[in-house]
Design a protein around this motif. Structure first.
Motif, PDB file in Angstrom:
ATOM      1  N   GLU A 235     -13.384  19.129 -15.394  1.00 36.46           N
ATOM      2  CA  GLU A 235     -13.497  17.939 -14.553  1.00 36.46           C
ATOM      3  C   GLU A 235     -14.892  17.337 -14.564  1.00 36.46           C
ATOM      4  O   GLU A 235     -15.056  16.146 -14.330  1.00 36.46           O
ATOM      5  N   SER A 236     -15.912  18.136 -14.872  1.00 36.48           N
ATOM      6  CA  SER A 236     -17.255  17.568 -14.967  1.00 36.48           C
ATOM      7  C   SER A 236     -17.353  16.593 -16.133  1.00 36.48           C
ATOM      8  O   SER A 236     -18.223  15.709 -16.147  1.00 36.48           O
ATOM      9  N   GLN A 237     -16.455  16.754 -17.107  1.00 39.45           N
ATOM     10  CA  GLN A 237     -16.412  15.817 -18.231  1.00 39.45           C
ATOM     11  C   GLN A 237     -15.437  14.674 -17.963  1.00 39.45           C
ATOM     12  O   GLN A 237     -15.775  13.498 -18.110  1.00 39.45           O
ATOM     13  N   SER A 238     -14.227  15.024 -17.535  1.00 42.14           N
ATOM     14  CA  SER A 238     -13.191  13.997 -17.361  1.00 42.14           C
ATOM     15  C   SER A 238     -13.496  13.023 -16.238  1.00 42.14           C
ATOM     16  O   SER A 238     -13.065  11.871 -16.274  1.00 42.14           O
ATOM     17  N   CYS A 239     -14.254  13.443 -15.231  1.00 45.45           N
ATOM     18  CA  CYS A 239     -14.516  12.569 -14.087  1.00 45.45           C
ATOM     19  C   CYS A 239     -15.361  11.363 -14.466  1.00 45.45           C
ATOM     20  O   CYS A 239     -15.424  10.374 -13.735  1.00 45.45           O
ATOM     21  N   ARG A 240     -16.023  11.422 -15.620  1.00 48.12           N
ATOM     22  CA  ARG A 240     -16.891  10.310 -16.027  1.00 48.12           C
ATOM     23  C   ARG A 240     -16.110   9.183 -16.701  1.00 48.12           C
ATOM     24  O   ARG A 240     -16.689   8.144 -17.032  1.00 48.12           O
ATOM     25  N   ASP A 241     -14.825   9.385 -16.888  1.00 50.94           N
ATOM     26  CA  ASP A 241     -13.978   8.322 -17.449  1.00 50.94           C
ATOM     27  C   ASP A 241     -13.659   7.329 -16.332  1.00 50.94           C
ATOM     28  O   ASP A 241     -12.764   7.554 -15.517  1.00 50.94           O
ATOM     29  N   ASP A 242     -14.382   6.228 -16.291  1.00 51.55           N
ATOM     30  CA  ASP A 242     -14.250   5.278 -15.186  1.00 51.55           C
ATOM     31  C   ASP A 242     -12.913   4.549 -15.178  1.00 51.55           C
ATOM     32  O   ASP A 242     -12.512   3.988 -14.154  1.00 51.55           O
ATOM     33  N   GLU A 243     -12.223   4.545 -16.303  1.00 48.74           N
ATOM     34  CA  GLU A 243     -10.899   3.921 -16.329  1.00 48.74           C
ATOM     35  C   GLU A 243      -9.853   4.821 -15.697  1.00 48.74           C
ATOM     36  O   GLU A 243      -8.895   4.334 -15.080  1.00 48.74           O
ATOM     37  N   GLN A 244     -10.042   6.126 -15.830  1.00 45.97           N
ATOM     38  CA  GLN A 244      -9.071   7.076 -15.277  1.00 45.97           C
ATOM     39  C   GLN A 244      -9.417   7.513 -13.859  1.00 45.97           C
ATOM     40  O   GLN A 244      -8.526   7.826 -13.061  1.00 45.97           O
TER      41      GLN A 244
END
Length: 573
Positions: A235-244
């Protein structure tokens, strides 16, 4: 531990860092901390990496609580280890005392990227580093103080138990799928309840969106600082996807957004600074029953169905399940009633003779001023009471402005610091203006709390030592199979070879080869082999470990983590 309040000490576990964690546990820690610190170098708040070092959190081994405390003491904090989940109110009380609660267990290799239960990596490496920021440390302590006073509900307790039960089942590899499904269904049903969230539930949401999953900066340019993000490779990586994942400026409205601990978050809140978070916290705290008191506060307590404390303006504290209240035509509280064991206290200390044993069935008392009295009865001297014919050993008749009447023989007055706190009567009758009897002589002694209004209503009890609401539950450590001693010896051997940094002789090289042969599916073992310096490890052996690791690790998130740990040696997508 000696300086902790007595009622908190049973929740503190004992860590045995030498024997409690296996060599593979330390390997899991090393792998995760290496991947996290490298992956978060440019995305976490700058304090994070500095904070790890200054709070005694090593990257190469699971820290001992003593290591952490030698560093935390310089910051005015300390840490204790606990066994898994503890009641939220207890957690908040530790935090209010500037004590960081650290889960004892270490996540397993099977739950490398996400653990359903509290673990030492999340609690230490996630929360501790930011304590070096004075504003954050003050915010965390203040959150504990506010959280201690929040009124929870029976539903909150049921939800806590459901989460705790599910995490234990998920962490146990022997749990049947149907049992997990049943526990998940129970949790989902509770979470889907349309019951109005309590103060404690709303405050928990604020905790989640700041301390656990907070971002700092602004919606266009932010850094990670929530412990849940900092301890999660995925989640530390995926949370930076501002579209998602939507980014929302933090306001007190965050308490309206529930969360699901079993899935990634669809939105995150961005705070401007730690001082900004403190402002939001105080904005919420101003609405709590602890601040408002009165009928509104008592109504929250009554609706909760759990033990709460009502405080009179005299300082008298009534702790029990508040079951009823009477109000006058303009909404002033004129009588309160508890049911079941009730404690009477003053300044958080139980009054002598007024424990839950003395008030087993409940407690009721008027609230308000007396007719023809210019100030609250608590402020009168003994001589002034005599002038109003309020004398111990004589019949007394008290008439309140509300119309409530107390008539009986005064047996005693409890005073503290020149204040009248309690009047005790025998042969007493208490009636309302319309003749309703609130107390009758045959019920025994009537203890009347003295006070003109209810200034505060808060969750829990006044004297936590004398009236202990919470006791540690049976040990929550996940039952697990005994580790393979040969496998653990292999991990220990590789760790020692890395730490020694010496050339490897033929017998050591053969031992490494045998280890890889004996455990063909143990991918983390190959990670440990590749930690050995390339100057010491033959190229053929390094190539074999790399090749087998590439074959064994197929999950994308694990492969991305490997690329962080071995950015040069491995080219893993």
């Amino acid at each position: 531990m000696a300086s902790l309040p007595l009622h908190l000490r049973p929740f503190v576990a004992v860590q045995d860092p030498v024997n409690q964690y296996t060599p593979r546990d330390h390997a899991v820690w090393r792998f995760l901390m290496t991947a996290l610190t490298r992956g978060l170098a440019d995305t976490a708040h700058p304090v994070y990496l500095e904070g790890l070092a200054r709070t005694g959190i090593a990257l190469d081994h699971i820290p001992s609580i003593d290591e952490m405390n030698s560093c935390l003491a310089k910051l005015g904090w300390r840490a204790v280890v606990v066994d898994g989940f503890i009641p939220p109110a207890i957690f908040m009380e530790f935090q209010a005392l500037k004590v960081l609660v650290i889960a004892l267990e270490m996540r397993s290799v099977e739950h490398l990227l996400y653990t359903p239960a509290p673990d030492i990596l999340h609690e230490s490496a996630g929360h501790a580093p930011f304590l070096i920021d004075v504003d954050y440390a003050e915010f965390l302590q203040r959150f504990g103080e506010v959280g201690m006073q929040a009124i929870a509900s029976q539903h909150d307790h049921e939800l806590y138990e459901a989460i705790r039960a599910l995490s234990i089942l998920k962490e146990d590899p022997r749990t049947a799928a149907k049992d997990i499904a049943h526990a998940q269904a129970r949790l989902a049903a509770l979470a889907a309840s349309e019951e109005k969230p309590s103060e404690a539930a709303l405050l928990t949401r604020l905790h989640w969106w700041t301390v656990e999953y907070g971002l700092v900066g602004d919606v266009e340019d932010y850094r990670l600082f929530g412990a849940g993000l900092l301890s999660s490779l995925g989640e530390s990586q995926s949370c930076r996807d501002d579209e998602q994942v939507r980014k929302i400026p933090l306001t007190v409205n965050a308490v309206e957004t529930p969360y699901d601990i079993t899935s990634t978050q669809p939105q995150l809140f961005v705070t401007r600074s730690c001082k900004h978070m403190s402002q939001i916290l105080e904005e919420f705290a101003a609405t709590m029953a602890a601040r408002t008191g009165g009928a509104l506060g008592l109504r929250k307590a009554i609706d909760s169905g759990v033990v709460c404390t009502a405080q009179y303006d005299s300082g008298v504290e009534v702790s029990g399940v508040i079951s009823d209240m009477l109000c006058d035509a303009v909404g002033n509280v004129i009588y309160l009633q508890t049911q079941g064991p009730t404690q009477l206290a003053w300044r958080n200390k139980e009054l002598y003779g007024h424990s839950t044993e003395s008030h087993k069935e409940g407690f009721g008392s008027p609230v308000g001023l007396l007719k023809d009295f210019s100030r609250c009865l608590s402020q009168y001297t003994i001589d002034e009471l005599k002038a109003h014919r309020i004398v111990v050993g004589e019949s007394v008749h008290l008439e309140f402005l509300s119309g409530i009447s107390v008539r009986g023989r005064l047996e005693g007055v409890v005073r503290q610091e020149h204040r009248n706190l309690l009047l005790s009567f025998s042969d007493c009758t208490v009636t309302t203006l319309d003749g309703r009897k609130l107390f009758q002589p045959e019920w025994g002694r009537f203890d009347m709390a003295v006070g003109g209004r209810i200034t505060s209503v808060f969750g829990g009890v006044a004297d936590r030592e004398s009236f202990q609401l919470y006791k540690p539950l049976p040990r929550t450590a996940t039952p697990s199979e005994q580790p393979d001693p040969m496998l653990m010896s292999a991990y220990a051997m590789l760790g020692d070879l890395h730490d020694a940094g010496l050339p490897l002789d033929q017998s050591q090289l053969q031992a490494i080869e045998s280890t890889l042969n004996d455990y063909p599916a143990e991918w983390l073992l190959r990670v440990e082999v590749l930690r050995i310096s390339s100057d010491l490890l033959p190229e053929a052996l390094r190539a074999r470990a790399t090749r087998e690791l590439d074959t064994l690790v197929v999950e994308p998130q694990h492969r991305r983590a490997l690329a962080l740990v071995f950015p040069e040696q491995l080219e893993l997508a």
